[in-house]
Design a protein around this motif. Structure first.
Motif, short mmCIF file in Angstrom:
data_model
loop_
_atom_site.label_atom_id
_atom_site.label_comp_id
_atom_site.label_asym_id
_atom_site.label_seq_id
_atom_site.Cartn_x
_atom_site.Cartn_y
_atom_site.Cartn_z
N SER A 81 0.84 -1.19 0.00
CA SER A 81 0.00 0.00 0.00
C SER A 81 0.87 1.24 0.00
O SER A 81 2.09 1.19 0.17
N GLN A 82 0.22 2.38 -0.17
CA GLN A 82 0.93 3.66 -0.08
C GLN A 82 1.58 3.81 1.29
O GLN A 82 2.72 4.30 1.40
N ARG A 83 0.89 3.37 2.33
CA ARG A 83 1.44 3.44 3.68
C ARG A 83 2.72 2.61 3.80
O ARG A 83 3.69 3.03 4.42
N ASP A 84 2.70 1.43 3.19
CA ASP A 84 3.89 0.57 3.21
C ASP A 84 5.08 1.25 2.53
O ASP A 84 6.21 1.21 3.02
N VAL A 85 4.80 1.87 1.39
CA VAL A 85 5.87 2.53 0.64
C VAL A 85 6.46 3.68 1.44
O VAL A 85 7.68 3.83 1.55
N LEU A 86 5.59 4.50 2.02
CA LEU A 86 6.06 5.66 2.76
C LEU A 86 6.85 5.23 4.00
O LEU A 86 7.87 5.85 4.35
N ALA A 87 6.41 4.16 4.65
CA ALA A 87 7.14 3.66 5.82
C ALA A 87 8.54 3.22 5.43
O ALA A 87 9.52 3.47 6.15
N LEU A 88 8.66 2.55 4.28
CA LEU A 88 9.98 2.12 3.81
C LEU A 88 10.86 3.32 3.47
O LEU A 88 12.05 3.35 3.81
N MET A 89 10.27 4.32 2.82
CA MET A 89 11.04 5.54 2.51
C MET A 89 11.58 6.20 3.76
O MET A 89 12.75 6.59 3.83
N ASP A 90 10.71 6.32 4.76
CA ASP A 90 11.14 6.98 6.00
C ASP A 90 12.19 6.15 6.74
O ASP A 90 13.16 6.71 7.27
N ALA A 91 11.98 4.84 6.76
CA ALA A 91 12.93 3.98 7.51
C ALA A 91 14.31 3.98 6.85
O ALA A 91 15.34 3.97 7.55
N GLN A 92 14.34 4.01 5.53
CA GLN A 92 15.62 3.91 4.81
C GLN A 92 16.15 5.26 4.33
O GLN A 92 17.21 5.33 3.72
N ARG A 93 15.37 6.31 4.59
CA ARG A 93 15.75 7.67 4.17
C ARG A 93 16.02 7.73 2.67
O ARG A 93 17.06 8.20 2.20
N ILE A 94 15.07 7.22 1.91
CA ILE A 94 15.17 7.22 0.46
C ILE A 94 13.93 7.91 -0.11
O ILE A 94 12.92 8.08 0.57
N ASP A 95 14.03 8.30 -1.36
CA ASP A 95 12.93 9.04 -2.00
C ASP A 95 12.31 8.29 -3.17
O ASP A 95 11.40 8.81 -3.82
N HIS A 96 12.81 7.09 -3.46
CA HIS A 96 12.29 6.28 -4.57
C HIS A 96 12.18 4.84 -4.11
O HIS A 96 13.12 4.32 -3.50
N VAL A 97 11.07 4.20 -4.43
CA VAL A 97 10.90 2.79 -4.09
C VAL A 97 10.43 2.03 -5.33
O VAL A 97 9.32 2.27 -5.82
N PRO A 98 11.25 1.13 -5.87
CA PRO A 98 10.79 0.29 -6.97
C PRO A 98 9.79 -0.75 -6.47
O PRO A 98 9.86 -1.21 -5.32
N VAL A 99 8.87 -1.10 -7.36
CA VAL A 99 7.90 -2.16 -7.08
C VAL A 99 8.26 -3.34 -7.97
O VAL A 99 8.46 -3.18 -9.18
N VAL A 100 8.35 -4.51 -7.37
CA VAL A 100 8.73 -5.70 -8.13
C VAL A 100 7.61 -6.73 -8.07
O VAL A 100 6.84 -6.79 -7.10
N ASP A 101 7.53 -7.54 -9.12
CA ASP A 101 6.52 -8.60 -9.14
C ASP A 101 7.10 -9.86 -8.49
O ASP A 101 8.22 -9.84 -7.94
N ALA A 102 6.34 -10.94 -8.56
CA ALA A 102 6.76 -12.17 -7.89
C ALA A 102 8.07 -12.73 -8.46
O ALA A 102 8.80 -13.45 -7.77
N ALA A 103 8.37 -12.39 -9.71
CA ALA A 103 9.60 -12.87 -10.34
C ALA A 103 10.77 -11.92 -10.11
O ALA A 103 11.86 -12.15 -10.63
N GLY A 104 10.55 -10.83 -9.35
CA GLY A 104 11.61 -9.88 -9.08
C GLY A 104 11.79 -8.84 -10.17
O GLY A 104 12.79 -8.10 -10.16
N ARG A 105 10.87 -8.78 -11.13
CA ARG A 105 10.97 -7.80 -12.20
C ARG A 105 10.51 -6.43 -11.71
O ARG A 105 9.51 -6.32 -11.00
N ALA A 106 11.23 -5.39 -12.11
CA ALA A 106 10.84 -4.02 -11.75
C ALA A 106 9.67 -3.60 -12.62
O ALA A 106 9.81 -3.46 -13.84
#
Length: 521
Positions: A81-106
């Motif tokens: 979710s959007q909440r998940d993405v924002l939590a990861l950004m804040d925890a890792q201090r990053i501004d971009h989060v790639p989304v990958v499928d089950a095969a690891g594809r971006a």
């Protein structure tokens, strides 16, 4: 981010640092995705990575694979979710989060910038006059649920709609409740009602002790099906039942087919309460929406085409009915020195302050209609090449306000594709919604009768005495138009205050979201 831009972020490990820097400049996203020949994400590269390589003396002709080994990229999966993405950004201090499928594809990229810039479905849009009118209410001390702004708002809206009388209420739902009661609806009565609508269209029927019979939509305008209405009226007459009223909803800013529905209801002696909550400013064959029923209701909720923050209006040409509505909406107090009551009433009157907002909003109504129609036109043009996407039509003789720009995804798996698209848009901080869930599918109304848009057998009058068609019956999904519209229907952001960048962003995201479904199917 345009779909082509997202694809341009993908680079092979053999790409040179010079080429990568040029791609960073061209895409202006601040990140690149290094992927293998299967599209699997190997690492991310930022301008910082390239600067550090240059400072370390790495030649610009070196491949990206020559960069120091990076930690595994921080990613989320398609269910995030959007909440998940924002939590990861804040925890890792990053501004971009790639989304990958089950095969690891971006397959997607979410940026902090877009998460700070939400696009709303339909936000309030104030004009230039509202503040002055509200200040006038305060200056005169008219802040109660009565006053000169209320009186003027009623007159001005009635004139705009082409009816003689109007009573301002605290909400559109209150107006519906009053309207049904004024039409005599009570315990044991049957009331016909559009199935594809917000629950407020149906709840007052139930609250008055009556029984709703839900009517399907027709495929073109998505509003009440005259064919299904004919079937319902014939079936009820065969059982000796005359409906007490019919709530005909004008959906998403577009009138129902009144040239067919009005004479049909008149033939059976059924008064119409026109639910025009979503259609202020629309016309049908040159006549304003809300001018066809014995009574009609408008809503000025915060997301409507014009708003009073919260409020509604009951309108009609019968002076006695509207006068009675005003009395009922002020606790049905009799004109006596003391508090005298002969019938029960409600606290349903609109405040003078909010009416001031409404008066200012009325002055810009046509501008709001034109703006929303322009939003729809841009969406339709931008998404013209998307297969399996059908827009809510505007049949001949209709002028829709396009309160919400809505389309339906057609074909197998429409419900799953709709939900995937909505999840994708929300992850990118864009508010979109499904089309209304029909009343006949709501647990609240389980067991109520429903008449689908289906051809009646020749010479046969269907009975409404039995249970409604089940999901597997021949008259269920085959001809259940409103079910199909719900399962595949999407309402996009449609506000009259959307800027060009927001509209372009939504268009690009819809294209990319639908493309993603094909990639990950």
């Amino acid at each position: 981010m345009q779909p082509d831009t997202f694809h341009a972020l993908h680079l092979a490990p053999g790409t040179t640092l010079h080429e990568a820097l040029a791609r960073l400049d061209a895409t202006a996203q601040g990140i690149l995705l290094v992927t293998d020949d299967q599209g699997r994400l190997l690492r991310t590269v930022t301008d910082g990575d390239l600067r550090r390589a240059a400072l370390a003396g790495t030649p610009s002709t070196a491949p990206l694979s020559a960069l120091p080994t990076a930690h595994a990229p921080h990613t989320v999966n398609l269910q995030a979710s959007q909440r998940d993405v924002l939590a990861l950004m804040d925890a890792q201090r990053i501004d971009h989060v790639p989304v990958v499928d089950a095969a690891g594809r971006a397959v997607d990229l979410v940026t902090r910038r877009e998460l700070s810039q939400r696009v709303y479905l339909s936000s309030p849009h104030l004009g230039d006059d509202e503040v002055a009118l509200v200040q006038e209410a305060f200056a005169s001390n008219w802040i109660a649920p009565l006053g000169p702004h209320v009186d003027a708002f009623e007159r001005e809206l009635a004139a705009l709609v082409g009816v003689q009388h109007a009573a301002a209420t605290s909400s559109g739902t209150a107006g519906l409740h009053l309207g049904l009661r004024l039409l005599g609806v009570g315990p044991g009565d049957v009331v016909l009602c559009s199935s594809l609508t917000f629950v407020a269209s149906a709840n007052p029927i139930k609250q008055l002790g009556a029984t709703p019979v839900f009517i399907d939509s027709e495929p073109e305008s998505w509003n009440m099906s005259p064919q299904a209405l004919t079937t319902a009226l014939a079936a009820l007459r065969a059982q000796g039942i005359t409906p007490k009223a019919a709530v005909v909803v004008n959906l998403y800013g577009q009138s129902a087919e009144m040239n067919t529905i009005v004479p049909l209801l008149e033939q059976y002696g059924v008064p119409m309460l026109e639910d025009a909550a979503e259609s202020l400013g629309a016309t049908y064959r040159g006549r304003p929406s809300g001018s066809f029923g014995r009574l009609a209701v408008f809503s000025f909720n915060g997301n409507k085409i014009i708003t009073t923050s919260g409020g509604g209006m009951l309108v009609g040409n019968d002076a006695a009915l509207i006068a009675h509505a005003r009395a009922l909406s002020t606790q049905a107090r009799e004109p006596a020195r003391h508090y005298e009551h002969h019938e029960d009433g409600y606290n349903y009157r609109l405040s003078n302050v909010l009416a001031g907002i409404g008066r200012g909003q009325l002055r810009v109504l046509e501008q709001r209609v034109q703006s929303r129609r322009a939003v729809f036109a841009q969406y339709r043009q931008a998404l013209a090449g998307v297969p399996g996407l059908r827009w809510m039509a505007e049949p001949e003789g209709h002028r829709s306000t396009r309160w919400l720009s809505a389309f339906v995804l057609e074909g197998e798996g429409a419900l799953a594709r709709r939900d995937a698209l909505l999840d994708f848009l929300e992850r990118h901080n864009v508010e979109a919604r499904p089309v209304w869930k029909p009343m006949h599918l709501q647990p609240l109304y389980a067991g109520c009768h429903y008449v689908p848009h289906a051809p009646a057998a020749t010479g046969a009058v269907p009975s409404l005495a039995s249970s409604p068609p089940s999901a597997g019956s021949p008259r269920g999904p085959t001809h259940d138009v409103s079910r199909a519209l719900f399962e595949g229907g999407v309402c996009l952001p449609s506000g009259s205050n959307m800027n060009a960048a927001q509209r372009e962003r939504v268009c690009a995201l819809v294209v990319r979201g639908l493309e993603l479904m094909v990639q990950t199917a």
